[in-house]
Design a protein around this motif. Structure first.
Motif, short mmCIF file in Angstrom:
data_model
loop_
_atom_site.label_atom_id
_atom_site.label_comp_id
_atom_site.label_asym_id
_atom_site.label_seq_id
_atom_site.Cartn_x
_atom_site.Cartn_y
_atom_site.Cartn_z
N LEU A 126 1.16 -0.76 0.23
CA LEU A 126 -0.37 -0.30 0.11
C LEU A 126 0.86 1.20 -0.09
CD1 LEU A 126 -2.16 -1.05 2.44
CD2 LEU A 126 -2.58 -1.77 0.04
N PRO A 127 0.54 2.55 -1.05
CA PRO A 127 1.39 3.66 -0.35
C PRO A 127 1.33 4.45 0.43
CG PRO A 127 -0.51 3.97 -1.71
CD PRO A 127 -0.57 2.16 -1.32
N TYR A 128 2.60 4.60 0.98
CA TYR A 128 2.44 5.52 2.18
C TYR A 128 3.83 5.85 2.55
CZ TYR A 128 2.16 5.78 7.80
OH TYR A 128 1.87 6.69 8.78
N SER A 129 4.16 7.10 2.26
CA SER A 129 4.61 8.52 1.91
C SER A 129 4.66 9.08 2.90
CB SER A 129 5.10 8.76 0.39
OG SER A 129 3.99 9.92 0.44
N ASN A 130 4.19 9.01 4.09
CA ASN A 130 4.27 9.92 4.85
C ASN A 130 5.47 10.01 6.12
OD1 ASN A 130 2.20 10.49 4.24
ND2 ASN A 130 0.70 9.63 6.10
N PRO A 131 5.84 11.43 6.63
CA PRO A 131 7.31 10.83 7.78
C PRO A 131 6.74 9.55 8.42
CG PRO A 131 6.60 13.37 7.28
CD PRO A 131 5.67 12.37 6.55
N ARG A 132 7.60 8.93 9.18
CA ARG A 132 8.05 7.83 10.26
C ARG A 132 8.92 8.16 11.03
NH1 ARG A 132 7.05 3.22 5.87
NH2 ARG A 132 6.29 4.38 4.37
N ARG A 165 3.22 -2.83 4.30
CA ARG A 165 2.70 -3.78 4.33
C ARG A 165 1.28 -3.88 4.66
NH1 ARG A 165 6.87 -8.13 6.14
NH2 ARG A 165 7.44 -6.93 8.49
N SER A 166 0.18 -4.27 5.13
CA SER A 166 -1.25 -4.61 5.23
C SER A 166 -0.72 -5.81 6.18
CB SER A 166 -1.86 -5.37 4.59
OG SER A 166 -1.85 -5.69 3.86
N ALA A 167 -1.65 -6.19 7.24
CA ALA A 167 -1.35 -7.00 7.84
C ALA A 167 -1.22 -8.48 7.74
CB ALA A 167 -2.41 -6.55 8.63
N ASP A 168 -2.07 -8.89 6.59
CA ASP A 168 -2.32 -9.71 5.49
C ASP A 168 -0.97 -10.07 4.99
OD1 ASP A 168 -2.97 -8.00 4.16
OD2 ASP A 168 -4.05 -9.24 2.40
N SER A 169 -0.30 -9.61 5.08
CA SER A 169 1.69 -10.20 4.33
C SER A 169 1.90 -11.42 5.29
CB SER A 169 2.06 -8.54 4.38
OG SER A 169 2.79 -8.17 4.99
N ALA A 170 1.70 -10.87 6.64
CA ALA A 170 2.61 -11.54 6.78
C ALA A 170 2.42 -12.87 6.70
CB ALA A 170 2.74 -11.64 8.73
N ASN A 171 2.02 -13.84 5.74
CA ASN A 171 2.13 -15.44 5.62
C ASN A 171 2.42 -15.20 4.38
OD1 ASN A 171 1.22 -16.32 7.92
ND2 ASN A 171 -1.29 -16.08 7.25
N ASP A 197 12.15 -5.29 3.33
CA ASP A 197 12.50 -4.22 4.87
C ASP A 197 11.13 -3.37 4.62
OD1 ASP A 197 14.65 -5.57 4.64
OD2 ASP A 197 15.34 -4.37 2.84
N MET A 198 10.14 -3.68 4.66
CA MET A 198 8.93 -2.61 4.69
C MET A 198 8.72 -2.48 5.90
SD MET A 198 6.52 -2.41 2.05
CE MET A 198 7.40 -2.70 0.36
N GLU A 199 8.31 -1.27 6.18
CA GLU A 199 7.29 -1.74 7.81
C GLU A 199 5.80 -1.89 7.41
OE1 GLU A 199 7.80 2.46 8.80
OE2 GLU A 199 10.01 2.60 8.64
N ASP A 200 5.06 -2.19 8.49
CA ASP A 200 3.05 -2.73 8.49
C ASP A 200 2.68 -0.78 8.33
OD1 ASP A 200 4.17 -5.00 8.87
OD2 ASP A 200 4.43 -4.75 11.33
N CYS A 201 1.33 -1.37 8.32
CA CYS A 201 1.54 0.12 7.96
C CYS A 201 -0.03 0.12 8.74
CB CYS A 201 -0.87 -0.15 6.79
SG CYS A 201 0.49 -0.52 4.96
N PRO A 202 -0.39 1.75 9.55
CA PRO A 202 -0.66 2.22 10.08
C PRO A 202 -2.56 1.92 10.52
CG PRO A 202 -0.47 4.07 9.83
CD PRO A 202 0.29 3.03 8.11
N GLN A 203 -2.64 1.83 11.64
CA GLN A 203 -3.57 1.14 11.56
C GLN A 203 -5.49 1.37 10.69
OE1 GLN A 203 -4.52 -1.99 13.52
NE2 GLN A 203 -6.95 -1.49 12.40
#
Length: 656
Positions: free
Chosen positions: A78-84, A581-587, A595-601
């Protein structure tokens, strides 16, 4: 008396009938004038030859899903370019102002602006809206627009980046005089300039003079790969390209209208960009793939100029066919048509042909048009009035007719005759006829006039500015397409190219949409093995091509792009920095998500309804693999039978 009354009544009746006739004629003319525009505007959706077996029934079986469905392995991206990390607002006390002049086409402008914003943030400088050389007032564009506002929305650009960098429309009054007198330092940074270059070389100059000018011509002014600690600056690049650089409203409205026309009757469409640009073809030495005249243009006009400027360190004449087998030359439209046929796309597939410049003209597109009748571009989707409204009111150029040679006097003719030598002698050849305006337009006229590429005329410069508008429309339609295939991308020239930017935008916004990433070297090898029976290849050849293209949609294609594209243009591969990455990408065991971070809730909650719709669509009846290929072959035969003859026999303009 009665006779006179009868005659007067006849006259009044005739006059009344004449008045009704005139009123009826006026109404019909008015309706014709209004309805013509509406028919051109809204009737274009009916030019497509639809597959009656599927479009009317609206079924979406396995055949449809194999061609148009999302790539499952990338749905969690998913797109997420906000500062972390803490990314403070720009300081009120900036070190000075940066104003820039950007030259080049649509691709170079887009990447250069993204780099320029990052550089302004690095130097804690206030950015002046950059000047685009291709759309300056000297190009003869409409006075309604400035160079930047010709294609982009200035207010959106400033609003989207207000928390990242300070942006002003022009220099303060006290610095304008110094700009006119060229009192401020001018720098020409390379596209590979590092952050340390700006810290050591540029920042001291900025603090001293308070204003610096940057001249950007290489498609960028900052290296594409930055150290990991600079990841927030990479995300800033994404915010510039995918949020701040929004086209002006007229372009957006017409682009969305084109998308709606392509999707009429609920049909998806595929976008294709040939990438046949003279500069790229000359750089790689692909001249011999075209006709002799086009070879002359590429070799002796553009490639020779590149060699003189030391852009190209190779010989003037090279083996273009060997270059093609090496993957350095584009896939021709005919080859792309054969690829789509092997994948199972029926002849009635709606294909949008992008590209403001297609070298070789309509001739190179004829084979693809013969295979796919629903091949359209902006000129067939939009009326002339719609395109003219996009351009805006422009002042006409002064007439420049070709003047005939001055007539000679009788005395001059007698002198020439006396000096001509002894008689008898043959008559002199007739004087050369001057070239008329219509003969000077196009490549043929230019070659007749000069052996070298002439300087662009005022009309040529205006057309170059128009190409920015056409490229913006093509970009919008290509990003929104259900499927996209490039003819030439990631060419190794280190220049940004249109297809790579489109693919990067699609990867950021909707990674799971079908974006083919063909390996040209592998595909060219397959075509060379089956050159004698391309239109009736063996089943094993078709399966090999299908397997390669289907793998290019997912992880295999992305990993190859990571190795080749990212170093040339960060915006062509903006992951993992600008995605999550969304939660369902764990599998999903994939290198793409490593190297991708999880998406916010809040993002997780917004995508749940879409996932439920996708699951519901999977519960429809399936057909097996054999039925799928049989259906594709049957559609192909039926589509060829119903192909209008006018699409197969088109008289082309010689100047194309």
């Amino acid at each position: 008396m009665i006779r006179d009354m009868f005659k007067s009544r006849i006259k009044w009746a005739a006059l009344l009938g004449l008045m009704f006739s005139l009123a009826s004629l006026a109404v019909h003319l008015l309706l014709a004038k209004v309805s013509t525009t509406e028919l051109v505007k809204h009737g274009l959706v009916n030019v497509f030859v639809d597959d009656m077996g599927t479009s009317l029934l609206g079924t979406k079986g396995v055949a449809h899903r194999k061609l148009w469905d999302k790539v499952k392995s990338l749905e969690s991206l998913l797109p997420y370019s906000n500062p972390r990390t803490p990314f403070p607002d720009p300081s009120e006390r900036s070190n000075g102002f940066i104003y820039a002049k950007i030259s080049g086409g649509f691709e170079k402008i887009r990447t250069s602006i993204a780099d320029l914003v990052v550089v302004s943030r690095l130097l804690n400088a206030t950015l002046v809206i950059p000047e685009l050389q291709e759309s300056g007032r000297s190009r003869g564009i409409s006075p309604k627009y400035s160079s930047f506002s010709y294609i982009y929305d200035v207010e959106q650009f400033r609003a989207a980046l207000k928390r990242d960098v300070g942006i002003v429309k022009s220099l303060p009054t006290k610095y304008k005089e110094g700009k006119k007198k060229k009192l401020f330092p001018t720098l020409k940074p390379a596209s590979s300039a590092s952050p340390s270059y700006y810290a050591k070389e540029v920042l001291p100059l900025l603090k001293k003079s308070k204003v610096i000018e940057l001249v950007i011509s290489d498609g960028g002014c900052l290296q594409n790969i930055l150290p990991r600690r600079w990841v927030e600056y990479q995300r800033l690049r994404c915010r510039v390209a995918f949020q701040a650089l929004r086209f002006r409203s007229e372009i957006v409205d017409l682009g969305h209208q084109m998308v709606r026309r392509l999707r009429a009757s609920g049909q998806p469409y595929l976008a294709y960009h040939p990438g046949l640009v003279m500069d790229t073809l000359a750089y790689h030495g692909c001249a011999e793939l075209f006709q002799e005249l086009h070879t002359e243009l590429i070799q002796h006009w553009r490639r020779m100029k590149m060699i003189k400027r030391k852009i190209v360190g190779d010989e003037l004449s090279v083996d273009s066919h060997a270059r093609k087998l090496d993957g350095s030359c584009p896939l021709m439209p005919e080859e792309v048509g054969l690829i789509l046929r092997s994948l199972g796309y029926p002849p009635t597939t709606r294909i949008y042909l992008a590209g403001a410049e297609t070298f070789g003209g309509q001739r190179v597109v004829i084979p693809l048009r013969a295979m796919y009748t629903n091949l359209v571009d902006r000129t067939s989707l939009c009326s002339k009035r719609e395109l003219l409204n996009l351009v805006g009111p422009e002042a006409p150029f002064e007439n420049d007719p070709v003047q005939p040679p001055p007539a000679k006097s009788v005395h001059q003719q007698k002198e020439e005759w006396d000096k001509a030598g002894p008689r008898p002698r043959p008559l002199p050849p007739p004087p050369g006829r001057p070239l008329y305006r219509y003969e000077k337009e196009g490549w043929y006229g230019k070659i007749l006039e000069k052996d070298v590429e002439p300087e662009p005329s005022p009309n040529d410069m205006r057309e170059q500015a128009h190409r920015l508008l056409w490229a913006a429309l093509d970009y919008l339609v290509s990003v929104e397409a259900e499927a996209f295939i490039p003819g030439f991308h990631n060419d190794g020239s280190l220049w940004p190219d249109f297809s790579s930017l489109v693919m990067g935008h699609r990867l950021h916004e909707m990674a799971s949409w079908r974006t083919y990433r063909p390996n040209r070297k592998y595909v060219a090898g397959l075509f060379s093995k089956s050159s004698e029976n391309l239109y009736h290849p063996k089943h094993k050849w078709t399966l090999s091509l299908q397997e390669h293209l289907n793998k290019s949609l997912g992880e295999d294609g992305l990993l190859r792009e990571l190795k080749r594209s990212k170093s040339a243009s960060f915006l062509s591969y903006p992951i993992p920095e600008c995605s999550c990455r969304s939660a369902d990408s764990a599998n999903v065991l994939s290198l793409v998500y490593r190297d991708m971070e999880d998406c916010p809730q809040w993002m997780e909650n917004s995508i749940k309804p879409e996932m439920e719709e996708d699951i519901a669509s999977e519960n429809e009846p399936h057909m097996d693999e054999e039925q799928f290929y049989e259906r594709g072959e049957r559609d192909e035969v039926e589509g060829n039978e119903m192909m209008p003859l006018i699409d197969l026999d088109v008289e082309m303009d010689l100047d194309d």
